[in-house]
Write a protein that holds these residues in place. Structure first.
Motif, mmCIF file in Angstrom:
data_model
loop_
_atom_site.group_PDB
_atom_site.id
_atom_site.type_symbol
_atom_site.label_atom_id
_atom_site.label_comp_id
_atom_site.label_asym_id
_atom_site.label_seq_id
_atom_site.Cartn_x
_atom_site.Cartn_y
_atom_site.Cartn_z
ATOM 1 N N ASP A 1 -16.653 -42.669 -17.663
ATOM 2 C CA ASP A 1 -16.859 -42.940 -19.082
ATOM 3 C C ASP A 1 -17.314 -41.685 -19.814
ATOM 4 O O ASP A 1 -16.858 -41.396 -20.925
ATOM 5 N N LEU A 2 -18.231 -40.945 -19.181
ATOM 6 C CA LEU A 2 -18.709 -39.711 -19.819
ATOM 7 C C LEU A 2 -17.559 -38.740 -20.038
ATOM 8 O O LEU A 2 -17.438 -38.122 -21.095
ATOM 9 N N LEU A 3 -16.716 -38.608 -19.015
ATOM 10 C CA LEU A 3 -15.590 -37.686 -19.122
ATOM 11 C C LEU A 3 -14.628 -38.140 -20.212
ATOM 12 O O LEU A 3 -14.146 -37.335 -21.012
ATOM 13 N N ALA A 4 -14.347 -39.437 -20.259
ATOM 14 C CA ALA A 4 -13.445 -39.976 -21.292
ATOM 15 C C ALA A 4 -13.988 -39.628 -22.673
ATOM 16 O O ALA A 4 -13.241 -39.263 -23.583
ATOM 17 N N ASP A 5 -15.297 -39.708 -22.816
ATOM 18 C CA ASP A 5 -15.922 -39.430 -24.106
ATOM 19 C C ASP A 5 -15.828 -37.955 -24.480
ATOM 20 O O ASP A 5 -15.710 -37.613 -25.644
ATOM 21 N N LEU B 1 -19.927 -43.934 -13.075
ATOM 22 C CA LEU B 1 -20.336 -43.825 -14.479
ATOM 23 C C LEU B 1 -19.793 -42.565 -15.142
ATOM 24 O O LEU B 1 -19.617 -42.517 -16.356
ATOM 25 N N ILE B 2 -19.535 -41.513 -14.321
ATOM 26 C CA ILE B 2 -19.095 -40.262 -14.948
ATOM 27 C C ILE B 2 -17.719 -40.401 -15.594
ATOM 28 O O ILE B 2 -17.369 -39.614 -16.471
ATOM 29 N N GLU C 1 -24.939 -31.446 -18.909
ATOM 30 C CA GLU C 1 -26.133 -31.908 -19.613
ATOM 31 C C GLU C 1 -26.281 -33.430 -19.513
ATOM 32 O O GLU C 1 -27.354 -33.958 -19.222
ATOM 33 N N LYS C 2 -25.145 -34.126 -19.744
ATOM 34 C CA LYS C 2 -25.180 -35.590 -19.697
ATOM 35 C C LYS C 2 -25.480 -36.076 -18.279
ATOM 36 O O LYS C 2 -26.172 -37.085 -18.092
ATOM 37 N N LYS D 1 -12.933 -30.963 -7.417
ATOM 38 C CA LYS D 1 -14.264 -31.376 -6.982
ATOM 39 C C LYS D 1 -14.999 -32.092 -8.116
ATOM 40 O O LYS D 1 -14.989 -31.650 -9.265
ATOM 41 N N GLY D 2 -15.608 -33.216 -7.773
ATOM 42 C CA GLY D 2 -16.390 -33.967 -8.748
ATOM 43 C C GLY D 2 -17.874 -33.747 -8.506
ATOM 44 O O GLY D 2 -18.353 -32.624 -8.566
ATOM 45 N N VAL D 3 -18.565 -34.813 -8.161
ATOM 46 C CA VAL D 3 -20.027 -34.744 -8.014
ATOM 47 C C VAL D 3 -20.452 -35.205 -6.622
ATOM 48 O O VAL D 3 -19.719 -35.903 -5.927
#
Lengths: 633, 633
Positions: free
Chosen positions: A417-421, A414-415, A612-613, A481-483
């Motif tokens: 999409d968040l990153l793209a945004d 899901l991240i 935050e997201k 590094k991601g999550v």
């Protein structure tokens, strides 16, 4: 009217279009109307436009200064200054008329004040110096614009300066758009059981608007022969073109083709293209009527292939050349010899090459139209194309923005999409989801900048780095590094089947991820450790492409359980039984770290807005997020 | 307020933009508003949009046929057909929901009717076969569009399918456009002496609209300090950006900069660019206010250079990269070291090269904005560029259409506009006027496809072919025959000075054509034959670039006589004293005759529509029009 036409024809695309245009030719004529110039932006001239007046309208000053009679300035020079009295000149500003006896202008900067309002000059004025002659810009009677010209901002300015306030432009063809289907429900209305949101007509309305037509969209017409027929009849009378959506195939309730046969001539029913086969091309009352298939991708392609060229003829244009780019195909594409296939692709620029990565091919996959950057066309009589071959791509986005796009191929989360945004203006992130392994292979083949992945090394029990070193031996790589994320078994709220762990999957309806997905490999690893064979799990072969798709299947009852990330389970209101925590990181060849858009991506990972997201979403740990580790493989 | 600021500063373009943006930075923030999805075409998302529902909303049939329970079909095969009773299946059409206990679909084509409404099947159904799973296309909660995305037709369809009916889009910046000048007259109104048609504001209104802003155009404000100041103050309060046109320099009635200094901060007054130097960049009430120069080309460039990037920031976009193409410069360009110069160019594709031919350079030449295909930028600190060098061109037309354009460089005639108008859809004609000799040289240098010319060979007394053979010795050339036309001395109606022939030109005010023009060479030939020296003719040095420009000068009284074609004289209502008939033809290298757009040009020359227009115009003979003569030079 329940007799079924069981078979569609399979006419090649070009032939279908030719048949249609031949049937229309006697009827098509572009029309024109008179409108005000100030409202003419983007309209197309119906006939050539000629200037009605000169511009400038009179000889005029090209500078601020004084108007003089050139013969009276003779003899003036550096050493022989000449004084002009008030009768010899008149002050002028730029644009002021220069009328006889004056025939020249001297610039203010070259003047010196003298007594009694006189001026001193130190050079003679040549006749017509600093005078803009009448008609210098626009000459009365000259052609300002030819016919068939699309009016731009500068054209409006010049038309007005040339004395034109109204002009003849081509009329915008009036296009009726008729969605059909008893199950169709207007967006936002209450949804009855079995209802479908009617959205195709709104996409087509927008396409018509972009194409220079004037769309009128009707409310959905139920699948009733008489209503469909009377609506078609009425619209063919009132509009220049009719697009009727869905019910175009040969099913029990597909009435459109019968109605069209009763009302006029059906030139084509069934085209050798995919998606888009059940297209109808007909002529009623001299008007083009197109039966557009109901699957969204088919609808889009039927519009672009048949409606768009006809709309252009109605507007008096030549068919548009579709701009193609050459790209390298990332994966093999198999196609049937029987039809031309349009495959949606993501396109990215990696190094010097444009790379085209195929997306979902279903006619119903409207979301892939949104995600795609274009179409790759596989011709009829071709069995497909191999990975690495050069293909023509019809771009559906600005080719320039491709230069600033980070191409990501790999595991889904899901991240992404968040990153793209959150990417800053001027940079973007384009993601294709093929699983961890698929992503790393794409990276190896130079088809992506980054590959998001989460792969457990069974020997060391650690994530990602061992696999990367093994796969990219000898290359300079890096890990962004991601999550950290929790993987677990998603079940319906309250866990009705009482599933406690991997072993319980043998007694439920499972939904799996696609081959090469890290989550599937995790399942395989866990099964192997427990000595459970995949064949013991009902639904092991049923594949979904994303965590969210698995969660949706579980929530809807189509499956009882599926492995996936906690964030997806939470987003869908499901319970989750944790089975492990893993690292979801990004592999990247070290040389790409220099790219401005990759740097923007790393900054976005580190940003407070992203953290935050993530917190809002839940299910992630983020201590190292955005750290870059160089790895000599 | 009549104190004059005599000098403008000369700040480099980049520095000016940086100063302006620095002054604006604290104030700029993109805003958003909620609108309906069906009205969102071309708007830009204000935030990411997530799906509110799945699509499909339920498991649904992917085919027409029957829904079955897969376990009850086990054992069915070619040799072991199985009959399903009415309780074992239900008929479905594509899109119908598949609800428990059904979990698979068998296609209508694979069914055979049995007694009592039963059906016979010859293959078992795999679980979930021909079933579109819930959320296959769109999963509830997934991101459909990121923020900052320009909404396309397919996006509208998917948003609606994802349950979205309203969304947040960026507000269009409101832009006030204020033309100024006491002499300005609204288009179409009665024209007082010394009036000028106000057209710049309408060009800028259209540019703002293309740029995604919402323009409000005001009526012209006279050159009065208090009115300019109060209008600026009011607009800065109500709008997001203000563009005030003309009065931006340092002349007697240029009040804008004084008003802006009183109201806010002037960041820049005077930019090192040409055209466009007298540009003002100011901030009032936190709003960007741009003083746009009054010459049309300056206005256009000031808008594109300063207003466009600021409008993009206000809309929340990154600055746009301007797409450049590389072209070969056809003529030398000299420029000053002091400023960046924007030279309008025609661009054409001749052979494999793009060729850029400079047009008129005056700031007032708005027509050249219409005729240009783009701008060639000469940097500050460059003295110019040589013919043949490669230059960057900022295209102002679709680069694709350049492929289908016949590039004509040479002598001017009214028929060129007619031909451009009559070219069939998909082909076009682009003309640059440099005179006969200039055109032939351009052709020789590979800068044009065709060169229109009319050159008398003094030895043989015949037109065109001898010159062509001489100039292109050794090459395979062709002559496309054009028209025969009468050249004569144009005089005001009634011939007030009683001019009878060339000899009488010594006693009038003459206006000549530019060097290299066939008409000028004709005059020189006639003068020489009569033993008249050019210095005996007043106005011999005064040059106009076209027949129409000469005719306009004569009609207006700026000159008494000028040599030109009868058609131009007739169009302007002038009398004409014939001095000879000549052949106006097109030279073309033989290999270009193959090109589809050149063939379209020849067809247009031969067309009845063209002949008809020529007859209306008068002054031409057309016996050979469109004939092609191959010439071995």
């Amino acid at each position: 009217m329940s007799n079924r036409t069981l078979y569609l024809s399979n006419i090649p695309v070009e032939e279908a279009l030719q048949r249609f245009q031949a049937a229309l030719r006697p009827h098509i004529q572009a029309k024109a109307e008179q409108i005000e110039v100030i409202h003419a932006l983007d309209r197309v001239t119906g006939e050539a436009v000629y200037a009605r007046c000169n511009s400038p309208m009179y000889n005029s000053a090209a500078m601020d200064g004084i108007a003089v009679i050139s013969t009276r300035t003779r003899g003036a020079g550096e050493s022989t200054p000449l004084t002009l009295g008030t009768g010899d000149y008149t002050a002028v500003d730029t644009g002021d008329p220069i009328r006889p006896p004056y025939d020249a202008v001297i610039m203010a900067e070259d003047l010196q004040e003298a007594a009694d309002n006189g001026v001193i000059i130190r050079a003679a004025a040549a006749p017509w110096q600093h005078v803009r002659p009448v008609g210098e810009d626009i000459v009365q009677g000259e052609m300002i614009l030819p016919s068939g010209h699309t009016i731009r901002p500068m054209d409006i300015g010049v038309l007005l300066s040339g004395g034109i306030t109204e002009l003849s432009v081509r009329t915008r063809p009036k296009v009726a758009i008729i969605p059909t289907g008893t199950e169709m429900v207007e967006p936002g209305a209450d949804m009855p059981d079995g209802g479908i949101i009617e959205s195709n007509s709104r996409m087509i309305e927008a396409l018509v608007r972009h194409g220079g037509g004037e769309p009128t969209r009707f409310a959905p017409v139920p699948d009733e022969y008489e209503r469909i027929k009377s609506t078609l009849q009425e619209c063919a009378r009132q509009f220049n073109m009719v697009l009727i959506i869905a019910g175009t195939s040969a099913g029990r309730e597909d009435y459109t083709v019968h109605a069209l046969r009763d009302l006029g001539e059906v030139a084509v029913h069934g085209v050798a293209m995919k998606p888009g086969k059940p297209t109808i091309l007909a002529v009623v009352d001299g008007k083009p009527v197109i039966g557009v298939p109901g699957y969204p991708v088919s609808a889009y392609l039927a519009y672009e292939t048949f409606a768009m060229p006809v709309l252009r003829s109605l507007s008096g244009f030549a068919a548009e050349d579709t701009p193609l780019v050459q790209a390298t195909l990332a994966r093999k594409l198999v196609s049937s010899l029987k039809h031309r296939e349009y495959v949606r692709v993501k396109v990215g620029k990696v190094g010097e090459r444009l790379i085209a990565s195929p997306l979902a091919r279903g006619a119903g996959a409207a979301m892939s139209l949104v995600r795609a950057d274009g179409f790759c066309v596989i011709d009829r009589n071709s069995e497909g194309m191999n990975a690495g071959s050069t293909v023509d791509v019809l771009l559906s986005r600005d080719s320039h923005s491709l230069e600033h796009t980070v191409v990501s191929i790999g595991s889904h989360d899901l991240i992404l999409d968040l990153l793209a945004d959150l990417m800053p203006p001027g940079a973007s992130l384009s993601s294709t989801h093929v699983g961890s392994m698929g992503g790393l292979l794409a990276l190896k083949n130079g088809e992506a900048h980054i590959a998001p992945f989460h792969l457990l090394d069974e020997e060391t029990g650690t994530y990602n780095i061992p696999i990367l070193k093994n796969l990219f031996a000898g290359r300079k790589m890096a890990l962004i590094k991601g999550v950290g994320r929790v993987q677990g078994i998603m079940v319906r709220p309250g866990n009705p089947l009482g599933i406690k762990g991997i072993a319980d999957l043998t007694r439920c309806n499972y939904i799996n991820r696609q081959r090469g997905a890290g989550t599937r490999l995790l399942l395989d690893y866990k099964l192997k450790k427990r000595g459970i064979a995949p064949s013991e799990i009902t639904g092991y072969e049923r594949e979904a492409a994303t965590h969210m798709a698995v969660a949706a299947a579980v929530r809807d009852g189509g499956a009882d359980a599926g492995l996936g990330i906690r964030a997806a389970a939470m987003a869908m209101g499901l319970d989750v039984i944790p089975v492990g925590e893993e690292d979801y990181d990004f592999a990247i060849p070290a040389e790409f770290l220099e790219l401005a858009h990759v740097q923007a991506f790393v900054e976005t990972l580190k940003s407070a807005a992203f953290q935050e997201k993530l917190e809002k979403l839940g299910g992630y740990t983020t201590e190292q997020c955005g750290e870059v580790m160089l790895i000599d493989c």
